[in-house]
Design an enzyme around this catalytic site. Structure first.
Site, PDB file in Angstrom:
ATOM      1  N   ASN A  11       0.872  -1.184   0.000  1.00  0.00           N
ATOM      2  CA  ASN A  11       0.000   0.000   0.000  1.00  0.00           C
ATOM      3  C   ASN A  11       0.904   1.227   0.000  1.00  0.00           C
ATOM      4  OD1 ASN A  11      -1.793   2.054   0.472  1.00  0.00           O
ATOM      5  ND2 ASN A  11      -2.457   1.326   2.501  1.00  0.00           N
ATOM      6  N   LYS A  13       0.117   4.237  -0.259  1.00  0.00           N
ATOM      7  CA  LYS A  13      -0.523   5.414   0.371  1.00  0.00           C
ATOM      8  C   LYS A  13      -0.289   6.661  -0.497  1.00  0.00           C
ATOM      9  CE  LYS A  13      -0.219   3.097   4.774  1.00  0.00           C
ATOM     10  NZ  LYS A  13      -0.126   3.185   6.231  1.00  0.00           N
ATOM     11  N   HIS A  99      -9.568   1.090   5.169  1.00  0.00           N
ATOM     12  CA  HIS A  99      -8.247   1.305   5.764  1.00  0.00           C
ATOM     13  C   HIS A  99      -8.376   2.257   6.950  1.00  0.00           C
ATOM     14  CE1 HIS A  99      -4.118   2.468   6.390  1.00  0.00           C
ATOM     15  NE2 HIS A  99      -3.797   1.343   5.787  1.00  0.00           N
ATOM     16  N   GLU A 101      -6.701   4.661   7.939  1.00  0.00           N
ATOM     17  CA  GLU A 101      -6.519   6.096   7.664  1.00  0.00           C
ATOM     18  C   GLU A 101      -7.786   6.694   7.088  1.00  0.00           C
ATOM     19  OE1 GLU A 101      -2.906   5.377   5.535  1.00  0.00           O
ATOM     20  OE2 GLU A 101      -2.010   4.828   7.454  1.00  0.00           O
ATOM     21  N   GLU A 171      -5.197  -4.781  10.781  1.00  0.00           N
ATOM     22  CA  GLU A 171      -4.171  -3.753  10.914  1.00  0.00           C
ATOM     23  C   GLU A 171      -4.446  -2.935  12.174  1.00  0.00           C
ATOM     24  OE1 GLU A 171      -2.297  -2.600   6.946  1.00  0.00           O
ATOM     25  OE2 GLU A 171      -4.229  -1.611   6.938  1.00  0.00           O
ATOM     26  N   GLY A 177       2.591   2.486  10.785  1.00  0.00           N
ATOM     27  CA  GLY A 177       3.526   3.594  10.597  1.00  0.00           C
ATOM     28  C   GLY A 177       4.249   4.014  11.863  1.00  0.00           C
ATOM     29  N   SER A 217       3.597  -1.910  10.435  1.00  0.00           N
ATOM     30  CA  SER A 217       5.046  -1.935  10.651  1.00  0.00           C
ATOM     31  C   SER A 217       5.685  -3.286  10.322  1.00  0.00           C
ATOM     32  CB  SER A 217       5.380  -1.498  12.087  1.00  0.00           C
ATOM     33  OG  SER A 217       4.970  -0.150  12.289  1.00  0.00           O
TER      34      SER A 217
HETATM   35  P1  13P Z   1       3.055   0.493   7.712  1.00  0.00           P
HETATM   36  O1  13P Z   1       3.606  -0.787   7.153  1.00  0.00           O
HETATM   37  O2  13P Z   1       3.768   1.722   7.204  1.00  0.00           O
HETATM   38  O3  13P Z   1       2.950   0.447   9.205  1.00  0.00           O
HETATM   39  O4  13P Z   1       1.558   0.634   7.157  1.00  0.00           O
HETATM   40  C1  13P Z   1       0.704  -0.456   7.239  1.00  0.00           C
HETATM   41  C2  13P Z   1      -0.521  -0.153   6.472  1.00  0.00           C
HETATM   42  O5  13P Z   1      -1.293   0.723   6.822  1.00  0.00           O
HETATM   43  C3  13P Z   1      -0.768  -0.921   5.247  1.00  0.00           C
HETATM   44  O6  13P Z   1      -2.041  -0.680   4.741  1.00  0.00           O
END
Ligand code: 13P
Length: 263
Positions: A11, A13, A99, A101, A171, A177, A217
């Site tokens: 992803n 982002k 997701h 976010e 997640e 992150g 992560s």
């Molecule tokens: P990170 O791997 O940067 O923690 O993000 C995970 C994520 O949100 C994948 O959709």
């Protein structure tokens, strides 16, 4: 993970630009041609879907093109939104919905997540339904209840037959992150409980065949241990998916023993 084929998604982002998205796609595709042991998908930003798609196709890599979001209506006056048909025109085969976010920064409700998922399935796309608790919810003992609610509401009115096109991504919001990965045991526990919810919602067969992947992560240094858990069927990778070499190491960590190809 029984006979579930591992899935690893990158992803991206709101990262990359036209040049770096192309370079990343090329870097991944160069190594992954004819490697069928793991399903691999990349989720670039909308503006780069077409160019990433042509790079992936040109290289003959069996990498699936995904989109990070989709709108729940087929077309019309929805300024700024993107429909399933538009995504399919760009070569997209699967979409992320729910997701964290989008849930927590953009304010998407379980109902919207469900409508996006239903629209995507109806229009023939695969879906990765993302669920997971916040730090506060974990600390107050609500992890399992939050995951159960997001799975049940996200999958409302989805048939057992449609579940073959659904992947669930657990997640935990506090792990995204932050560099704080869930321990393999905690992640396994959450995955097992989500699988039990699927058994209750559908049946043992759907529960046993649906892929549940972990995100938060994940890096090459912790991927193998996470993916070795019996209910963890791969990963959804954010930051570490922006580096082709690192992402490829994570993909290799998901390959079943015996299918691992040389670095
Ligand atoms: P990170 O791997 O940067 O923690 O993000 C995970 C994520 O949100 C994948 O959709």
């Amino acid at each position: 993970m029984l006979n579930r084929k591992p899935f690893v998604g990158g992803n991206w982002k709101m990262n990359t630009d036209l040049l770096s998205a192309g370079a990343l796609a090329r870097g991944i595709a160069a190594e992954l041609v004819d490697r069928p042991a793991v399903d691999v998908a990349v989720f670039p930003p909308f503006p780069y879907l077409l160019s990433v798609n042509s790079i992936l196709r040109e290289r003959g890599a069996g990498i699936m093109l995904g989109a990070q979001d989709v709108y729940q209506k087929p077309n019309g006056a929805f300024t700024g939104e993107v429909s399933t048909e538009m995504l399919k025109d760009c070569g997209v085969k699967c979409v992320l919905v729910g997701h964290s976010e989008r849930r927590h920064l953009i304010g998407e409700s379980d109902d919207i997540v469900n409508r996006k998922l239903a629209r995507s399935l109806e229009d023939g796309l695969g879906v990765v339904l993302c669920v997971g608790e916040t730090l506060d919810q974990r600390q107050t003992g609500q992890t399992d209840a939050v995951n159960e609610r997001q799975v049940r509401l996200g999958l409302a009115d989805v048939s057992a037959a449609e579940m073959t096109r659904v992947i669930i991504a657990y997640e935990p919001v506090w792990a995204i992150g932050t560099g704080h990965t869930a321990s393999p045991a905690d992640a396994q526990d959450a995955h097992q409980k989500i699988r039990a919810v699927l058994a209750d919602l559908y049946d043992g067969e759907v529960a046993a065949s649906t892929r549940i992947i972990y995100g938060g992560s994940v890096k090459s240094a912790n991927a193998a241990e996470l993916f070795a858990q019996p209910d963890i069927d791969g990963g959804l990778i954010g930051g570490a998916s922006l580096d082709a070499v690192e992402f490829l190491k994570i993909v290799r960590a998901a390959a079943p023993a015996g299918a691992r190809h040389p670095a």
